[in-house]
Design an enzyme around this catalytic site. Sequence first.
Site, PDB file in Angstrom:
ATOM      1  N   THR A   9      37.631  50.435  27.649  1.00  0.00           N
ATOM      2  CA  THR A   9      37.436  49.421  28.684  1.00  0.00           C
ATOM      3  C   THR A   9      36.723  48.204  28.127  1.00  0.00           C
ATOM      4  O   THR A   9      35.898  48.323  27.225  1.00  0.00           O
ATOM      5  CB  THR A   9      36.625  49.970  29.888  1.00  0.00           C
ATOM      6  OG1 THR A   9      36.496  48.923  30.865  1.00  0.00           O
ATOM      7  CG2 THR A   9      35.238  50.449  29.507  1.00  0.00           C
ATOM      8  N   ASN A  11      35.394  46.237  30.541  1.00  0.00           N
ATOM      9  CA  ASN A  11      34.638  45.889  31.749  1.00  0.00           C
ATOM     10  C   ASN A  11      33.216  46.456  31.624  1.00  0.00           C
ATOM     11  O   ASN A  11      33.008  47.665  31.652  1.00  0.00           O
ATOM     12  CB  ASN A  11      35.379  46.472  32.963  1.00  0.00           C
ATOM     13  CG  ASN A  11      34.698  46.164  34.277  1.00  0.00           C
ATOM     14  OD1 ASN A  11      33.479  46.206  34.378  1.00  0.00           O
ATOM     15  ND2 ASN A  11      35.492  45.871  35.297  1.00  0.00           N
ATOM     16  N   LYS A  14      31.891  48.721  34.596  1.00  0.00           N
ATOM     17  CA  LYS A  14      32.375  50.103  34.500  1.00  0.00           C
ATOM     18  C   LYS A  14      31.607  50.856  33.425  1.00  0.00           C
ATOM     19  O   LYS A  14      31.197  51.997  33.607  1.00  0.00           O
ATOM     20  CB  LYS A  14      33.846  50.113  34.023  1.00  0.00           C
ATOM     21  CG  LYS A  14      34.901  49.847  35.029  1.00  0.00           C
ATOM     22  CD  LYS A  14      36.256  50.054  34.329  1.00  0.00           C
ATOM     23  CE  LYS A  14      37.414  49.667  35.191  1.00  0.00           C
ATOM     24  NZ  LYS A  14      38.712  49.828  34.492  1.00  0.00           N
ATOM     25  N   ASP A  71      41.412  53.432  35.071  1.00  0.00           N
ATOM     26  CA  ASP A  71      42.120  52.406  35.833  1.00  0.00           C
ATOM     27  C   ASP A  71      41.717  52.596  37.285  1.00  0.00           C
ATOM     28  O   ASP A  71      41.769  53.710  37.821  1.00  0.00           O
ATOM     29  CB  ASP A  71      43.637  52.480  35.667  1.00  0.00           C
ATOM     30  CG  ASP A  71      44.246  51.132  36.037  1.00  0.00           C
ATOM     31  OD1 ASP A  71      43.978  50.144  35.332  1.00  0.00           O
ATOM     32  OD2 ASP A  71      44.959  51.053  37.063  1.00  0.00           O
ATOM     33  N   SER A  72      41.283  51.526  37.903  1.00  0.00           N
ATOM     34  CA  SER A  72      40.696  51.657  39.225  1.00  0.00           C
ATOM     35  C   SER A  72      40.996  50.421  40.056  1.00  0.00           C
ATOM     36  O   SER A  72      41.522  49.435  39.550  1.00  0.00           O
ATOM     37  CB  SER A  72      39.188  51.878  39.089  1.00  0.00           C
ATOM     38  OG  SER A  72      38.615  50.972  38.176  1.00  0.00           O
ATOM     39  N   GLY A 155      32.244  43.638  40.680  1.00  0.00           N
ATOM     40  CA  GLY A 155      33.538  43.463  41.344  1.00  0.00           C
ATOM     41  C   GLY A 155      33.452  43.368  42.868  1.00  0.00           C
ATOM     42  O   GLY A 155      32.740  42.522  43.424  1.00  0.00           O
TER      43      GLY A 155
HETATM   44  P1  ITT Z   1      39.576  47.540  31.752  1.00  0.00           P
HETATM   45  O1  ITT Z   1      41.060  47.585  32.032  1.00  0.00           O
HETATM   46  O2  ITT Z   1      39.233  46.878  30.460  1.00  0.00           O
HETATM   47  O3  ITT Z   1      38.897  48.887  31.933  1.00  0.00           O
HETATM   48  P2  ITT Z   1      39.486  45.982  34.194  1.00  0.00           P
HETATM   49  O4  ITT Z   1      38.367  45.370  34.994  1.00  0.00           O
HETATM   50  O5  ITT Z   1      40.670  45.109  33.855  1.00  0.00           O
HETATM   51  O6  ITT Z   1      38.857  46.606  32.855  1.00  0.00           O
HETATM   52  P3  ITT Z   1      41.133  47.658  35.904  1.00  0.00           P
HETATM   53  O7  ITT Z   1      42.429  47.067  35.491  1.00  0.00           O
HETATM   54  O8  ITT Z   1      41.005  49.143  36.071  1.00  0.00           O
HETATM   55  O9  ITT Z   1      39.950  47.293  34.912  1.00  0.00           O
HETATM   56  O10 ITT Z   1      40.686  46.950  37.261  1.00  0.00           O
HETATM   57  C1  ITT Z   1      39.710  47.499  38.038  1.00  0.00           C
HETATM   58  C2  ITT Z   1      39.212  46.464  39.034  1.00  0.00           C
HETATM   59  O11 ITT Z   1      38.995  47.097  40.301  1.00  0.00           O
HETATM   60  C3  ITT Z   1      37.860  45.927  38.610  1.00  0.00           C
HETATM   61  O12 ITT Z   1      38.001  44.803  37.763  1.00  0.00           O
HETATM   62  C4  ITT Z   1      37.216  45.606  39.952  1.00  0.00           C
HETATM   63  O13 ITT Z   1      37.703  44.402  40.446  1.00  0.00           O
HETATM   64  C5  ITT Z   1      37.764  46.714  40.851  1.00  0.00           C
HETATM   65  N1  ITT Z   1      36.866  47.874  40.852  1.00  0.00           N
HETATM   66  C6  ITT Z   1      37.098  49.092  40.275  1.00  0.00           C
HETATM   67  N2  ITT Z   1      36.040  49.905  40.419  1.00  0.00           N
HETATM   68  C7  ITT Z   1      35.116  49.190  41.097  1.00  0.00           C
HETATM   69  C8  ITT Z   1      33.810  49.473  41.525  1.00  0.00           C
HETATM   70  O14 ITT Z   1      33.220  50.620  41.249  1.00  0.00           O
HETATM   71  N3  ITT Z   1      33.153  48.510  42.179  1.00  0.00           N
HETATM   72  C9  ITT Z   1      33.726  47.329  42.430  1.00  0.00           C
HETATM   73  N4  ITT Z   1      34.945  46.960  42.048  1.00  0.00           N
HETATM   74  C10 ITT Z   1      35.648  47.897  41.387  1.00  0.00           C
END
Ligand code: ITT
Length: 200
Positions: A9, A11, A14, A71-72, A155
């Site tokens: 990741t 992020n 996360k 992925d979330s 987020g």
């Molecule tokens: P990686 O792919 O590098 O892990 P990313 O942020 O692009 O990072 P995702 O494609 O999984 O990851 O997108 C997940 C998004 O969903 C994240 O950027 C937030 O906007 C939201 N999200 C997921 N979990 C969250 C949480 O616990 N609290 C708040 N927002 C969340």
Amino acid sequence: MREQIIFATGNEGKMKEIRMILADLDAEVLSLKDAGIDIDIREDGKTFEENAVIKARAVMKETGVLVLADDSGLEIDYLNGEPGVYSARYLGEDTSYRIKNQNLIDRLQGVPAEQRTARFVCVIAAAFPDGRILKARGTIEGVIGYEERGGGGFGYDPIFWLPEYGCSTAELSMEKKNELSHRGKALRAIKEELKKAVKA
Ligand code: ITT
């Protein structure tokens, strides 16, 4: 030397939660940044499961070690599940969450409490060097608030309201968020398998 696991990741929000949840694994958990990996992964899956596997497998192929990926996203029922798998890209990857969160509040203007239901979803994939893949899913149910609340989390947390706790997930301590959250549930579900895999 302790076994190393890479968590695929970029992020930081996360990653902080992940480090706390996986602290009891007898392994060093490295982010992509820690591992010095800079690859562009096309997350073109249609589901959280597909995207988690795409990320974990891409980095496992690059490094040959056990790789986990998350992925979330946020599914809002009134918006037919939006932003869903596009949560990070919603209104543009570089758009601030102030703007994204306000936009979602605006799209739900006038929508009564009982129709503001939403959930965070998290799928964790583990890609082992022998080709095995494990997946685990976790969810947390809530409603979309009427304003941003709290400075914790990341987020969409400031607009994700937990009626039974009377606060948003951005108002929880990290410990409490991890106990209740989609990510905490998914990671704990996969942890036992990992403990065996890294011979804790
Ligand atoms: P990686 O792919 O590098 O892990 P990313 O942020 O692009 O990072 P995702 O494609 O999984 O990851 O997108 C997940 C998004 O969903 C994240 O950027 C937030 O906007 C939201 N999200 C997921 N979990 C969250 C949480 O616990 N609290 C708040 N927002 C969340």
